[in-house]
Scaffold this motif. Structure first.
Motif, short mmCIF file in Angstrom:
data_model
loop_
_atom_site.label_atom_id
_atom_site.label_comp_id
_atom_site.label_asym_id
_atom_site.label_seq_id
_atom_site.Cartn_x
_atom_site.Cartn_y
_atom_site.Cartn_z
N PHE A 143 149.43 -38.51 95.98
CA PHE A 143 149.66 -37.16 96.49
C PHE A 143 151.13 -36.93 96.78
CE2 PHE A 143 148.22 -40.07 99.73
CZ PHE A 143 149.04 -39.87 100.82
N LEU A 144 151.46 -35.66 96.99
CA LEU A 144 152.83 -35.25 97.26
C LEU A 144 152.94 -34.73 98.69
CD1 LEU A 144 153.69 -33.30 93.97
CD2 LEU A 144 154.45 -35.59 94.61
N CYS A 145 153.75 -35.41 99.48
CA CYS A 145 154.14 -34.90 100.79
C CYS A 145 155.48 -34.20 100.66
CB CYS A 145 154.28 -36.02 101.82
SG CYS A 145 152.79 -36.98 102.16
N GLU A 146 155.85 -33.46 101.67
CA GLU A 146 157.22 -32.97 101.78
C GLU A 146 157.75 -33.33 103.15
OE1 GLU A 146 157.10 -28.41 103.07
OE2 GLU A 146 156.41 -28.69 101.01
N GLU A 147 159.08 -33.47 103.23
CA GLU A 147 159.69 -33.88 104.49
C GLU A 147 160.92 -33.03 104.74
OE1 GLU A 147 159.59 -37.98 105.98
OE2 GLU A 147 161.77 -37.95 105.70
#
Length: 376
Positions: free
Chosen positions: A352-356
């Motif tokens: 999956f893709l998180c963002e920070e």
């Protein structure tokens, strides 16, 4: 899930104007001196890149390796006025820290029980913030030093700074015999854009000069080089980093992971964000499918982002929005689908893709050489 239930029940959404949100990286076509590199990026409304982790280094190395040039400038420079500074800018005057920096290292101060101790800044720990009324609060969440500071500046004032022995005793008492971050940073180097980064993976090559680059002659890492040399320039713009998480989880598990360890599951605002995601996955050779923060109401059928925003950009495969009752209820992205979005069974376990949100040392929101941690 708390956020999903909130969105479905309240039907309240945030609408934001189109903008470039996700970080993009650009490489110059011709070489520049280090001083000219700063101006080159500024002329393009960007800054020389800060590297935050191995993926950043890998992408920077990959871009440089595709050219005939051997090096690309990055933003780290040996130019801090003081080796030890408090995160709120106050002067460090106590002699309680025993940290001794060597060979380009970086360390952050923690309190462990009754003792001050220097740790690798990428370790994760609870942390103590100074509140707006100057009282203290111990936050039990486990975060890196930079993530901890970002939390404190957003929700309180800053990580705690200590100016006296009496104050140290009060902080130790408030710490409940835990090991936790305080606001003292030990570092001789700084990133030009004031990014707060704990990435310090030095290459063994090159003299101990004041400027750094990514070199094709070493694995993805930081290479010291003379500031008068000429190299290509890596510029970046955007306030949010893309994080590829390769562990496989269900959509809801991915949501909880991103919420705990980063900022949120990734959402895509516009075509610029979509292009940033595509480019990042191509550079990292991640074919997917990977979960996005994309969810469908099982009652009303509309799609929304887990960041409580409506879906405005049409990223669906064939521009066909999956509809009830035939649709699956979670969204993913994959190279096989030309990086268009597709609906998937939320129970599937996928990367999956998180963002920070990028942490800054001067927040508007207010290896050799990553020293081995001696912390518990």
């Amino acid at each position: 899930m708390r956020l999903v239930l909130f969105v479905l029940c309240s039907a309240v959404f945030h609408f934001t104007p189109s903008s470039s949100r996700l970080r993009q990286i650009h490489l110059s076509e011709s070489p520049h001196s280090r001083e000219a590199a700063t101006q080159f990026c500024q002329d393009r409304e960007s800054r020389i890149i800060t590297l935050y982790d191995d993926d950043d280094a890998t992408v920077s190395f990959s871009l440089t390796n595709e050219t005939i040039w051997a090096m690309s400038w990055i933003g780290l420079r040996h130019n801090r006025m003081s080796k030890s500074t408090w995160s709120d800018g106050s002067e460090y005057t106590l002699g309680l820290s025993e940290v001794n920096l060597t060979n380009g290292g970086q360390m952050c101060e923690a309190i462990d029980g009754n003792n001050w101790i220097g740790c690798n800044c990428s370790d994760t720990k609870p942390f103590m913030c100074r509140k707006l009324n100057n009282s203290y609060i111990l936050v039990e969440k486990e975060k890196t030093w930079c993530q901890a500071r970002q939390h404190c500046t957003r929700h309180h004032r800053d990580l705690v700074s200590i100016s006296s022995l009496n104050e140290s005793e009060i902080v130790i008492e408030k710490g409940k015999n835990r090991s936790f971050w305080i606001g003292l940073l030990h570092d001789e180097w700084a990133w030009e854009d004031d990014g707060c980064s704990t990435f310090r993976d030095w290459s063994p090559y090159g003299p101990g000069t004041d400027c750094t680059a990514v070199s094709v002659h070493s694995r993805p890492s930081l290479t010291r080089t003379d500031c008068e040399n000429e190299a290509l320039v890596l510029c970046s713009k955007g306030s949010v980093r893309i994080k590829v998480i390769r562990e496989k989880r269900t959509w809801e598990q991915a949501f909880d992971y991103c919420d705990a360890k980063h900022s949120r599951l990734l959402w895509i605002e516009n075509a610029t964000d979509q292009k940033a995601v595509e480019d990042w996955l191509v550079h990292l050779k991640d074919a997917g499918p990977l979960w996005l923060g994309l969810r469908q109401s099982r009652v009303f059928g509309f799609w929304f982002w887990s960041s409580d925003r409506m879906v405005e950009f049409p990223g669906w495969k064939g521009k066909l929005v999956p509809k009830l009752p035939m649709s699956h209820h979670c969204g993913a992205i994959a190279a096989l689908d030309d990086y268009h979005w597709t609906d998937r069974d939320c129970r599937l376990q996928l990367p999956f893709l998180c963002e920070e949100d990028i942490p800054m040392m001067k927040s508007s929101e207010l290896n050799v050489e990553n020293p081995a941690s001696s912390c518990p």
